[in-house]
Scaffold this active site. Structure first.
Site, PDB file in Angstrom:
ATOM      1  N   LYS A 110       0.843  -1.204   0.000  1.00 24.78           N
ATOM      2  CA  LYS A 110       0.000   0.000   0.000  1.00 24.78           C
ATOM      3  C   LYS A 110       0.882   1.261   0.000  1.00 24.78           C
ATOM      4  CE  LYS A 110      -3.737  -2.612   2.088  1.00 24.78           C
ATOM      5  NZ  LYS A 110      -4.394  -3.114   3.295  1.00 24.78           N
ATOM      6  N   ASP A 153     -10.712   2.973   4.473  1.00 24.73           N
ATOM      7  CA  ASP A 153     -11.089   1.563   4.387  1.00 24.73           C
ATOM      8  C   ASP A 153     -12.609   1.397   4.452  1.00 24.73           C
ATOM      9  OD1 ASP A 153      -9.475  -0.599   3.945  1.00 24.73           O
ATOM     10  OD2 ASP A 153      -8.738  -0.735   5.996  1.00 24.73           O
ATOM     11  N   GLN A 167      -4.480  -1.906   9.585  1.00 28.62           N
ATOM     12  CA  GLN A 167      -4.454  -3.230   8.962  1.00 28.62           C
ATOM     13  C   GLN A 167      -5.085  -4.264   9.893  1.00 28.62           C
ATOM     14  OE1 GLN A 167      -3.501  -3.775   5.795  1.00 28.62           O
ATOM     15  NE2 GLN A 167      -3.994  -5.941   5.959  1.00 28.62           N
TER      16      GLN A 167
HETATM   17  N1  GUN Z   1      -7.073  -7.214   5.940  1.00 27.23           N
HETATM   18  C1  GUN Z   1      -7.462  -7.900   4.838  1.00 27.23           C
HETATM   19  N2  GUN Z   1      -8.020  -7.057   3.943  1.00 27.23           N
HETATM   20  C2  GUN Z   1      -7.980  -5.824   4.490  1.00 27.23           C
HETATM   21  C3  GUN Z   1      -8.388  -4.540   4.038  1.00 27.23           C
HETATM   22  O1  GUN Z   1      -8.940  -4.340   2.954  1.00 27.23           O
HETATM   23  N3  GUN Z   1      -8.156  -3.521   4.900  1.00 27.23           N
HETATM   24  C4  GUN Z   1      -7.574  -3.709   6.115  1.00 27.23           C
HETATM   25  N4  GUN Z   1      -7.408  -2.642   6.890  1.00 27.23           N
HETATM   26  N5  GUN Z   1      -7.179  -4.869   6.550  1.00 27.23           N
HETATM   27  C5  GUN Z   1      -7.392  -5.923   5.752  1.00 27.23           C
END
Ligand code: GUN
Length: 292
Positions: free
Chosen positions: A54, A121, A98
């Site tokens: 990211k 998110d 995350q």
């Molecule tokens: N863990 C797995 N997919 C995601 C996501 O799209 N965002 C976040 N923050 N954690 C994740």
């Protein structure tokens, strides 16, 4: 093969190019640089890899990135203090915590703290609540389901009036995907581990979104001819012919499904690249909201 392949890598690149062009224009005009802050708690290698990719994407698109890492021993108070600091930081446009976090951390409380204007998110209760209500709009749509719907629309699949089956009801993919499909006037069935007659239910679907994390569970004879299949699964299986000793497969048996479906996403190269592309789109949107 009868199905048309939905090229997620290509479509994600188009989204990234559009975002990069807008970011360049904003930066030239002296506006807030879209900047993503990621929060990683603990040392899960998969989470560390996701967070790193990211940050890399932000750099590639001319955006800023800040990566915060707390040890697995971090307390609830420490994680919350970090989110509050990022909320107050005027250089941060978007905050991504995350998931999953270590089991001693209350995820719901952390996600509730994120300023709604920085919730790229889309997981804060306010954004999800708005997504679930008629006539309301979330500020941000969760990235993976947003990518799934984007792929369907870009491929010309008609969502309105379609029978859609979502396999899986997770907070991250299944449930928001179902809400998005309802918002686009599909008739939606959400299947899960207690669903009776899964093959029979999937056979009714014009659109299938598979997000259950089970290796190639959806078989060719579960699929209605011409259906559109979005495979969110990313499962590693042993493969001695690969240098890494493994390869990735989806939740759908691709070899069988491609002979029956109308549209299908490959794994890898389908939904995977879309998640980060949509996160970049959301981070740009956050900067546009905060500095229009
Ligand atoms: N863990 C797995 N997919 C995601 C996501 O799209 N965002 C976040 N923050 N954690 C994740």
């Amino acid at each position: 093969m009868t199905a048309q392949l939905i090229d997620g890598k290509l479509i994600a690149q188009q989204v990234r190019d559009e975002v990069a062009a807008t970011v360049a224009k904003r930066t030239a005009a002296g506006k807030m640089k879209p900047t993503l802050a990621t929060v990683l708690v603990g040392d899960r290698p998969d989470s560390a890899a996701y967070v790193a990719s990211k940050g890399k994407a932000c750099q590639e698109l001319g955006m800023g990135s800040i990566s915060e890492h707390l040890p697995a021993s971090a307390t609830q108070e420490e994680v919350e203090a970090l989110v509050k600091r990022l909320n107050a930081d005027k250089t941060v446009s978007g905050i991504l915590v995350q998931l999953p976090m270590p089991s001693n951390i209350n995820e719901e409380r952390v996600l509730s703290l994120i300023n709604i204007e920085k919730d790229v998110d889309g997981f804060s209760p306010l954004n999800i609540g708005r997504l679930a209500q008629k006539g309301r709009e979330p500020l941000f749509v969760p990235c993976t389901p947003y990518g799934c719907i984007y792929l369907l629309e870009k491929s010309g699949v008609k969502i309105e009036g379609a029978n859609a089956v979502v396999l899986g009801r997770s907070n991250i993919v299944g449930m928001p995907a179902a809400l998005l499909l309802i918002g686009k006037n599909a008739t939606v069935t959400v299947c899960h581990s207690r669903t009776k007659d899964l093959p029979g239910t999937v056979r009714q679907a014009d659109i299938i979104i598979a997000a259950i994390g089970k290796i190639e569970m959806v078989r060719g004879d579960w699929i209605k001819p011409g259906a559109a299949i979005i495979d969110v699964g990313i499962n590693a299986v042993p493969d001695a012919t690969k240098k890494s000793g493994q390869r990735l497969v989806g939740d759908v048996n691709f070899a069988e499904a491609k002979e029956v479906a109308g549209f299908i996403t490959p794994v890898p190269g389908g939904v995977g690249p879309m998640t980060i592309a949509m996160l970049m789109k959301n981070t740009l949107r956050a900067a546009e909201i905060q500095d229009p």
